[in-house]
Write a protein that holds these residues in place. Structure first.
Motif, PDB file in Angstrom:
ATOM      1  N   LEU A 281     -13.151 -15.930  12.238  1.00 15.60           N
ATOM      2  CA  LEU A 281     -13.294 -15.078  11.055  1.00 15.60           C
ATOM      3  C   LEU A 281     -12.999 -15.861   9.769  1.00 15.60           C
ATOM      4  O   LEU A 281     -13.704 -15.727   8.761  1.00 15.60           O
ATOM      5  CB  LEU A 281     -12.372 -13.868  11.146  1.00 15.60           C
ATOM      6  CG  LEU A 281     -12.770 -12.798  12.159  1.00 15.60           C
ATOM      7  CD1 LEU A 281     -11.699 -11.721  12.228  1.00 15.60           C
ATOM      8  CD2 LEU A 281     -14.119 -12.200  11.811  1.00 15.60           C
ATOM      9  N   GLU A 282     -11.968 -16.678   9.796  1.00 14.84           N
ATOM     10  CA  GLU A 282     -11.611 -17.470   8.613  1.00 14.84           C
ATOM     11  C   GLU A 282     -12.710 -18.477   8.286  1.00 14.84           C
ATOM     12  O   GLU A 282     -13.088 -18.643   7.122  1.00 14.84           O
ATOM     13  CB  GLU A 282     -10.281 -18.188   8.841  1.00 14.84           C
ATOM     14  CG  GLU A 282      -9.812 -18.952   7.608  1.00 14.84           C
ATOM     15  CD  GLU A 282      -8.472 -19.663   7.816  1.00 14.84           C
ATOM     16  OE1 GLU A 282      -7.933 -20.132   6.801  1.00 14.84           O
ATOM     17  OE2 GLU A 282      -7.984 -19.749   8.956  1.00 14.84           O
ATOM     18  N   VAL A 283     -13.257 -19.137   9.297  1.00 14.02           N
ATOM     19  CA  VAL A 283     -14.338 -20.104   9.082  1.00 14.02           C
ATOM     20  C   VAL A 283     -15.567 -19.408   8.498  1.00 14.02           C
ATOM     21  O   VAL A 283     -16.177 -19.901   7.540  1.00 14.02           O
ATOM     22  CB  VAL A 283     -14.688 -20.854  10.395  1.00 14.02           C
ATOM     23  CG1 VAL A 283     -15.971 -21.666  10.237  1.00 14.02           C
ATOM     24  CG2 VAL A 283     -13.539 -21.759  10.812  1.00 14.02           C
ATOM     25  N   VAL A 284     -15.909 -18.245   9.037  1.00 11.16           N
ATOM     26  CA  VAL A 284     -17.064 -17.494   8.535  1.00 11.16           C
ATOM     27  C   VAL A 284     -16.847 -17.120   7.067  1.00 11.16           C
ATOM     28  O   VAL A 284     -17.757 -17.252   6.230  1.00 11.16           O
ATOM     29  CB  VAL A 284     -17.329 -16.243   9.407  1.00 11.16           C
ATOM     30  CG1 VAL A 284     -18.315 -15.297   8.741  1.00 11.16           C
ATOM     31  CG2 VAL A 284     -17.836 -16.656  10.780  1.00 11.16           C
TER      32      VAL A 284
ATOM     33  N   SER B  93     -16.246  -3.611  22.679  1.00  7.31           N
ATOM     34  CA  SER B  93     -16.485  -4.412  21.474  1.00  7.31           C
ATOM     35  C   SER B  93     -15.889  -5.799  21.678  1.00  7.31           C
ATOM     36  O   SER B  93     -14.849  -5.956  22.303  1.00  7.31           O
ATOM     37  CB  SER B  93     -15.868  -3.736  20.259  1.00  7.31           C
ATOM     38  OG  SER B  93     -14.467  -3.723  20.388  1.00  7.31           O
ATOM     39  N   ARG B  94     -16.614  -6.778  21.167  1.00  5.00           N
ATOM     40  CA  ARG B  94     -16.119  -8.155  21.266  1.00  5.00           C
ATOM     41  C   ARG B  94     -15.223  -8.431  20.072  1.00  5.00           C
ATOM     42  O   ARG B  94     -15.596  -8.185  18.944  1.00  5.00           O
ATOM     43  CB  ARG B  94     -17.275  -9.148  21.261  1.00  5.00           C
ATOM     44  CG  ARG B  94     -18.121  -9.058  22.504  1.00  5.00           C
ATOM     45  CD  ARG B  94     -19.153 -10.152  22.582  1.00  5.00           C
ATOM     46  NE  ARG B  94     -19.701 -10.525  21.280  1.00  5.00           N
ATOM     47  CZ  ARG B  94     -20.254 -11.699  21.007  1.00  5.00           C
ATOM     48  NH1 ARG B  94     -20.376 -12.593  21.943  1.00  5.00           N
ATOM     49  NH2 ARG B  94     -20.734 -11.964  19.816  1.00  5.00           N
ATOM     50  N   ARG B  95     -14.046  -8.928  20.348  1.00  3.83           N
ATOM     51  CA  ARG B  95     -13.127  -9.289  19.273  1.00  3.83           C
ATOM     52  C   ARG B  95     -13.372 -10.746  18.908  1.00  3.83           C
ATOM     53  O   ARG B  95     -13.490 -11.594  19.778  1.00  3.83           O
ATOM     54  CB  ARG B  95     -11.694  -9.094  19.718  1.00  3.83           C
ATOM     55  CG  ARG B  95     -11.353  -7.621  19.922  1.00  3.83           C
ATOM     56  CD  ARG B  95      -9.914  -7.412  20.319  1.00  3.83           C
ATOM     57  NE  ARG B  95      -8.939  -7.970  19.417  1.00  3.83           N
ATOM     58  CZ  ARG B  95      -8.448  -7.347  18.335  1.00  3.83           C
ATOM     59  NH1 ARG B  95      -8.875  -6.146  18.035  1.00  3.83           N
ATOM     60  NH2 ARG B  95      -7.542  -7.920  17.577  1.00  3.83           N
ATOM     61  N   VAL B  96     -13.444 -10.967  17.628  1.00  3.84           N
ATOM     62  CA  VAL B  96     -13.626 -12.328  17.146  1.00  3.84           C
ATOM     63  C   VAL B  96     -12.247 -12.882  16.797  1.00  3.84           C
ATOM     64  O   VAL B  96     -11.439 -12.212  16.154  1.00  3.84           O
ATOM     65  CB  VAL B  96     -14.556 -12.353  15.918  1.00  3.84           C
ATOM     66  CG1 VAL B  96     -14.746 -13.764  15.409  1.00  3.84           C
ATOM     67  CG2 VAL B  96     -15.895 -11.715  16.258  1.00  3.84           C
ATOM     68  N   ASP B  97     -12.010 -14.098  17.222  1.00  2.00           N
ATOM     69  CA  ASP B  97     -10.691 -14.674  16.964  1.00  2.00           C
ATOM     70  C   ASP B  97     -10.499 -14.924  15.467  1.00  2.00           C
ATOM     71  O   ASP B  97     -11.459 -15.112  14.721  1.00  2.00           O
ATOM     72  CB  ASP B  97     -10.511 -15.961  17.776  1.00  2.00           C
ATOM     73  CG  ASP B  97     -11.416 -17.068  17.293  1.00  2.00           C
ATOM     74  OD1 ASP B  97     -10.915 -17.950  16.580  1.00  2.00           O
ATOM     75  OD2 ASP B  97     -12.624 -17.045  17.628  1.00  2.00           O
TER      76      ASP B  97
ATOM     77  N   THR C  90     -17.922 -18.118   1.274  1.00  2.00           N
ATOM     78  CA  THR C  90     -17.431 -18.441  -0.065  1.00  2.00           C
ATOM     79  C   THR C  90     -18.115 -19.692  -0.611  1.00  2.00           C
ATOM     80  O   THR C  90     -18.526 -19.733  -1.770  1.00  2.00           O
ATOM     81  CB  THR C  90     -15.901 -18.623  -0.050  1.00  2.00           C
ATOM     82  OG1 THR C  90     -15.304 -17.415   0.431  1.00  2.00           O
ATOM     83  CG2 THR C  90     -15.357 -18.953  -1.430  1.00  2.00           C
ATOM     84  N   VAL C  91     -18.247 -20.707   0.235  1.00  2.17           N
ATOM     85  CA  VAL C  91     -18.932 -21.941  -0.186  1.00  2.17           C
ATOM     86  C   VAL C  91     -20.379 -21.634  -0.575  1.00  2.17           C
ATOM     87  O   VAL C  91     -20.853 -22.070  -1.629  1.00  2.17           O
ATOM     88  CB  VAL C  91     -18.873 -23.011   0.927  1.00  2.17           C
ATOM     89  CG1 VAL C  91     -19.833 -24.157   0.651  1.00  2.17           C
ATOM     90  CG2 VAL C  91     -17.455 -23.537   1.089  1.00  2.17           C
TER      91      VAL C  91
END
Length: 140
Positions: free
Chosen positions: A11-14, A3-7, A19-20
Motif C-alpha cells: 500500500l505504501e509503495v502504491v 477479500s484479499r488484504r494488501v500488506d 504521488t510521484v
C-alpha cells in the motif's frame, strides 16, 4: 468470496508511486504551459522528437483516440513545430515529425523538467539502474 488484504508495504509503495506520478504530471503541465503548449501537445512533441511516428501509433502510445491525435498534430503543425510526411515504407501512411523548431522546443521542454531529474541525481548509478530495472519488470 474472501477479500484479499494488501500488506502495508505494498500500500505504501502504491501511494508513493501515485504521488510521484501526480507530481510529474503537475510539473509536466507547468513546463508545457511555459512553452504555450497543453500537456497533451507537449507529450506528442516529445514523442515525435524521438522519431517520426504514424498517427495511429501515437494514439496507441498515448492511449487515446486517433481523432484526438489528429487535432493535437494539427495545432502543433499550425505553430510550425511538426509536419506531416509520407512514410517511406508505405506512402499511404502519413508520419508526424518534428521540425527543427519543434525539436528545439522539445529539448527546452525536457531541460525544464526538474522534478524527476533532481531527485534521481541524488541516487547512485547503481540505485538508478536498480530502480529502472524494477520499473521495467513491473511493466512486463
Amino acid at each position: 468470496m474472501p477479500s484479499r488484504r494488501v500488506d502495508p508495504l505494498t500500500l505504501e509503495v502504491v501511494e508513493l508511486i501515485g504521488t510521484v506520478v501526480a507530481r510529474y504530471h503537475e510539473e509536466y503541465e507547468h513546463a508545457a504551459a511555459s512553452h504555450q503548449l497543453t500537456g497533451a501537445q507537449a507529450r506528442v512533441l516529445n514523442l515525435l522528437s524521438l522519431e517520426p511516428t504514424a498517427m495511429r501509433k501515437i494514439a496507441q502510445k498515448l492511449k487515446c483516440e486517433p481523432s484526438n491525435v489528429t487535432g493535437i498534430v494539427d495545432r502543433l503543425e499550425a505553430r510550425g513545430l511538426v509536419e506531416r510526411r509520407p512514410d517511406p515504407a508505405d506512402r499511404r501512411v502519413k508520419l508526424a515529425a518534428t521540425t527543427e523548431e519543434g525539436l528545439r522546443t522539445a529539448d527546452r521542454l525536457r531541460a525544464s523538467l526538474d522534478f524527476a531529474r533532481e531527485p534521481l541525481a541524488g541516487l547512485s548509478t547503481e540505485e538508478r539502474t536498480a530502480l529502472r530495472d524494477l520499473l521495467k519488470r513491473m511493466l512486463d
